[in-house]
Design a protein around this motif. Sequence first.
Motif, short mmCIF file in Angstrom:
data_model
loop_
_atom_site.label_atom_id
_atom_site.label_comp_id
_atom_site.label_asym_id
_atom_site.label_seq_id
_atom_site.Cartn_x
_atom_site.Cartn_y
_atom_site.Cartn_z
N ILE A 189 0.92 -1.23 -0.03
CA ILE A 189 0.02 0.00 0.00
C ILE A 189 0.78 1.25 0.22
O ILE A 189 1.78 1.46 0.79
CB ILE A 189 -1.00 0.02 1.33
N LEU A 190 0.75 2.00 -1.13
CA LEU A 190 1.25 3.31 -0.94
C LEU A 190 0.64 4.65 -0.93
O LEU A 190 -0.15 4.56 -1.62
CB LEU A 190 2.11 3.39 -2.49
N GLU A 191 0.89 5.10 0.02
CA GLU A 191 0.21 6.47 0.57
C GLU A 191 0.56 7.50 -0.16
O GLU A 191 1.79 7.97 0.16
CB GLU A 191 0.08 6.40 1.96
N GLY A 192 -0.27 8.21 -0.83
CA GLY A 192 0.19 9.36 -1.57
C GLY A 192 -0.80 9.65 -3.10
O GLY A 192 -1.56 8.95 -3.23
N ASP A 193 -0.39 10.45 -3.79
CA ASP A 193 -1.16 11.10 -5.22
C ASP A 193 -0.57 10.22 -6.06
O ASP A 193 0.56 9.90 -6.54
CB ASP A 193 -0.86 12.54 -5.28
N VAL A 194 -1.45 9.69 -7.09
CA VAL A 194 -1.17 8.86 -8.05
C VAL A 194 -0.32 9.58 -9.16
O VAL A 194 0.69 8.99 -9.89
CB VAL A 194 -2.48 8.27 -8.81
N ALA A 195 -0.13 10.87 -9.03
CA ALA A 195 0.56 11.85 -9.91
C ALA A 195 2.21 11.59 -9.74
O ALA A 195 2.97 11.96 -10.37
CB ALA A 195 0.11 13.08 -9.85
N ASP A 196 2.25 10.90 -8.42
CA ASP A 196 3.70 10.93 -7.70
C ASP A 196 4.13 9.21 -7.97
O ASP A 196 5.18 8.80 -7.38
CB ASP A 196 3.90 11.24 -6.51
N VAL A 197 3.27 8.41 -8.72
CA VAL A 197 3.46 6.79 -8.69
C VAL A 197 4.98 6.47 -8.98
O VAL A 197 5.61 5.44 -8.39
CB VAL A 197 2.56 6.24 -9.31
N ARG A 198 5.62 7.18 -10.15
CA ARG A 198 6.73 7.00 -10.42
C ARG A 198 7.94 6.97 -9.50
O ARG A 198 8.70 6.02 -9.23
CB ARG A 198 7.30 7.52 -11.69
N PRO B 28 12.36 1.82 -7.57
CA PRO B 28 12.90 1.98 -8.96
C PRO B 28 13.15 0.83 -9.80
O PRO B 28 12.83 1.03 -11.04
CB PRO B 28 14.43 2.69 -8.48
N HIS B 29 13.20 -0.24 -9.23
CA HIS B 29 13.56 -1.40 -10.53
C HIS B 29 11.98 -1.84 -10.84
O HIS B 29 12.09 -2.79 -11.86
CB HIS B 29 14.18 -2.50 -9.55
N LEU B 30 10.93 -1.35 -10.54
CA LEU B 30 9.85 -1.75 -11.16
C LEU B 30 9.28 -0.78 -12.32
O LEU B 30 8.09 -1.06 -12.76
CB LEU B 30 8.60 -1.87 -9.90
N VAL B 31 9.78 0.48 -12.14
CA VAL B 31 9.51 1.34 -13.14
C VAL B 31 9.92 0.86 -14.36
O VAL B 31 10.88 0.39 -15.13
CB VAL B 31 10.09 2.56 -13.07
#
Length: 168
Positions: free
Chosen positions: A73-82, A87-90
């Motif tokens: 679970i990543l808490e934050g804005d989807v505009a910052d998903v990258r 990093p290895h999943l980008v």
Amino acid sequence: MASITPSSPSLSRLISSQVRQEQDEVVVEFGGGTGAITRALLEQGVAPQKLYTVERDPELAPYLRRHFPQVNILEGDVADVRRMLPPHLVGKVGTVVCGIPMILIPVEAQRIIVDEIFAIMPKGRRFYAYTYSARSPLKRKELGIKGKRVGFTIANVPPASVWGYWRD
């Protein structure tokens, strides 16, 4: 949460049936809400450790962590998903499922989100968004994307459509 009720099993199945994920890829969900789609993705066979759910609501993110302890679970804005993804999943995101109310977001903000989606997926992939509107939740021409409705369910309250989007 763009609806007063959680997504129905029929909408959840419709969305999860569109998922594409190669062995070395993960799935990203935008807007986990109460977890109806998260649950469907897991039931469809997405391994919890390969599912990343982005939730910006400070009350819903801990709720999701409690109910889905193995999901990322990543808490934050989807505009910052990258920036939020390891990093290895980008470039290793097989499918993005967008559950945020894109139809209510101005086109410039849509552009930022769509660009982020395509930046984290391999070239040629589609992402999926569901909506309670009869029309596309994204302004395809303005965003330079193609899209089509891949399914509709009246068995959801309110009735819902799932759209797939891609770039040539």
